[in-house]
Motif scaffolding. Structure first.
Motif, PDB file in Angstrom:
ATOM      1  N   ARG A 183       0.830  -1.223   0.000  1.00  0.00           N
ATOM      2  CA  ARG A 183       0.000   0.000   0.000  1.00  0.00           C
ATOM      3  C   ARG A 183       0.857   1.264   0.000  1.00  0.00           C
ATOM      4  N   ARG A 208      -6.277  -8.206  -0.888  1.00  0.00           N
ATOM      5  CA  ARG A 208      -7.023  -6.983  -0.581  1.00  0.00           C
ATOM      6  C   ARG A 208      -6.122  -5.748  -0.566  1.00  0.00           C
ATOM      7  N   GLU A 210      -4.250  -5.099  -2.872  1.00  0.00           N
ATOM      8  CA  GLU A 210      -4.274  -4.785  -4.299  1.00  0.00           C
ATOM      9  C   GLU A 210      -2.902  -4.647  -4.966  1.00  0.00           C
ATOM     10  N   ASP A 212      -0.350  -5.534  -8.032  1.00  0.00           N
ATOM     11  CA  ASP A 212      -0.638  -5.762  -9.449  1.00  0.00           C
ATOM     12  C   ASP A 212      -0.530  -7.235  -9.802  1.00  0.00           C
TER      13      ASP A 212
END
Ligand SMILES: [Zn+2]
Ligand SMILES: [Zn+2]
Length: 345
Positions: A183, A208, A210, A212
């Motif tokens: 993050r 979660r 995120e 790639d």
């Protein structure tokens, strides 16, 4: 009040203790959330050479002020605050240069001072002396504020390794710290962020955050996979968020020319030697960085990143437990079944 006190490795007891009072230069807070981390689990299992037992553990603390000692300025009853964990001395050679994480006389909450697995916690004078108490903005829940300290450590690591605009970043280790690295790298402008682990279930949970791409290194060779995703170059920054030496060896191989490696997670002290091909560093002009804890200013900035929505943390909290269940919380951390496990007395 109830506290969770470690008496010996593996022997963490919920006990009654007097509510602390704030002495000169001190605060007392009602702990609203204390988050658990891998370090708590390590201390629980093995003790720690800097901790004399018995000791109340817990160092990722957010709460509200219930007592203000004499000579304390700027704080009032009811103020919502986050407290640093690592306490630099402020006067040694390194502190004078602003390098607080390598202070010669570093102390920590939950190590030399009783920590946040308790209903109330004393904030030592030394913490206030280094500006180690941060006001939590009204809209930030205590449980999110309690993730300030781990994010501050992650920020220290990414600052040292200079993670920034346009970087391809690989994070090895999909635990809660790995997720925070993903993050934060994104927030600092990384264009591609890849997350590697040896456990598909952990990668699924960490999705979660995120990244790639997620790479299960038991199925795909992580060095090939990273090269494939970076036009054969390798990653600009590789961060090892795991205590496994093999990950550090892989990190070296998957780093692009002029790349940086952050050895963020420490290795077991009886197994801390790796095979290090120094010619890779030589010919590719690589830089290798350590990272240990965080300075007060990293905590301030981390709380601000959370408050401004630059780094989302609420969805990294997978378990909430009362203080009475602290042993179960630490088991959950050790099992790797969750991400952040927070205690709210
Ligand atoms: Zn921690
Ligand atoms: Zn110092």
């Amino acid at each position: 009040m109830n506290v969770a006190r470690l008496h010996a490795p593996g022997d963490l007891r919920i006990e009654d203790a007097p509510v602390p009072e704030a002495g000169r230069g001190e605060l007392v807070i009602r702990v609203r959330t204390c988050s658990t981390c891998g370090t708590d689990a390590k201390i629980f299992r093995f003790g720690h050479h800097h901790i004399s037992l018995p000791r109340v553990l817990g160092h990722e603390v957010a709460g509200e002020i219930t007592d203000v000692g004499s000579e304390v300025e700027g704080w009032s009853l009811g103020d919502r605050v986050q407290v640093i964990a690592a306490i630099p001395c402020g006067v040694c050679h390194y502190c004078r240069r602003g390098q607080h994480t390598v202070c010669e006389d570093l102390e920590s909450i939950g190590y030399q001072y009783d920590g946040g697995f308790a209903e109330f916690m004393r904030v030592p004078r030394k913490v206030l002396a280094v500006d180690g108490v941060n006001r939590i903005p009204e809209h930030v829940p205590f449980e999110c504020a309690s993730l300030t300290e781990p994010l501050a450590c992650v920020l220290n690591g990414q600052e040292l390794a200079n993670v920034g605009e346009g970087d391809a970043v690989v994070v090895l280790g999909a635990g809660p710290i790995g997720c925070l690295h993903v993050r934060l790298a994104r927030a600092r402008g990384a264009t591609t962020v890849m997350l590697v682990d040896v456990n598909q279930a952990r990668l699924d949970l960490a999705a979660r955050a995120e990244p790639d791409a997620t790479i299960d290194s038991t199925k795909d060779d992580p060095i090939d996979a990273v090269r494939k995703m970076t036009n054969g170059r390798g990653a600009d920054v590789v961060i090892t968020a795991t205590g496994v030496g093999q990950a550090q060896e892989q990190a070296l191989e998957m780093t692009a020319p002029r790349g940086r490696i952050s050895l963020f997670g420490g290795l077991p002290k009886d197994d801390s030697t790796i095979r290090f091909d120094s010619n890779l560093v030589h010919y590719r002009e690589l830089s290798v960085f350590g990272a240990y804890g965080s300075a007060p200013r990293h905590n301030r900035e981390a709380l601000s990143l959370i408050a401004h929505g630059k780094v989302r943390v609420d969805d990294l909290i997978t378990h909430r437990m009362p203080l009475a269940d602290v042993n179960r919380a630490i088991e959950t951390v050790m099992s790797g079944d969750g991400l952040k496990v927070v205690i709210g007395p």
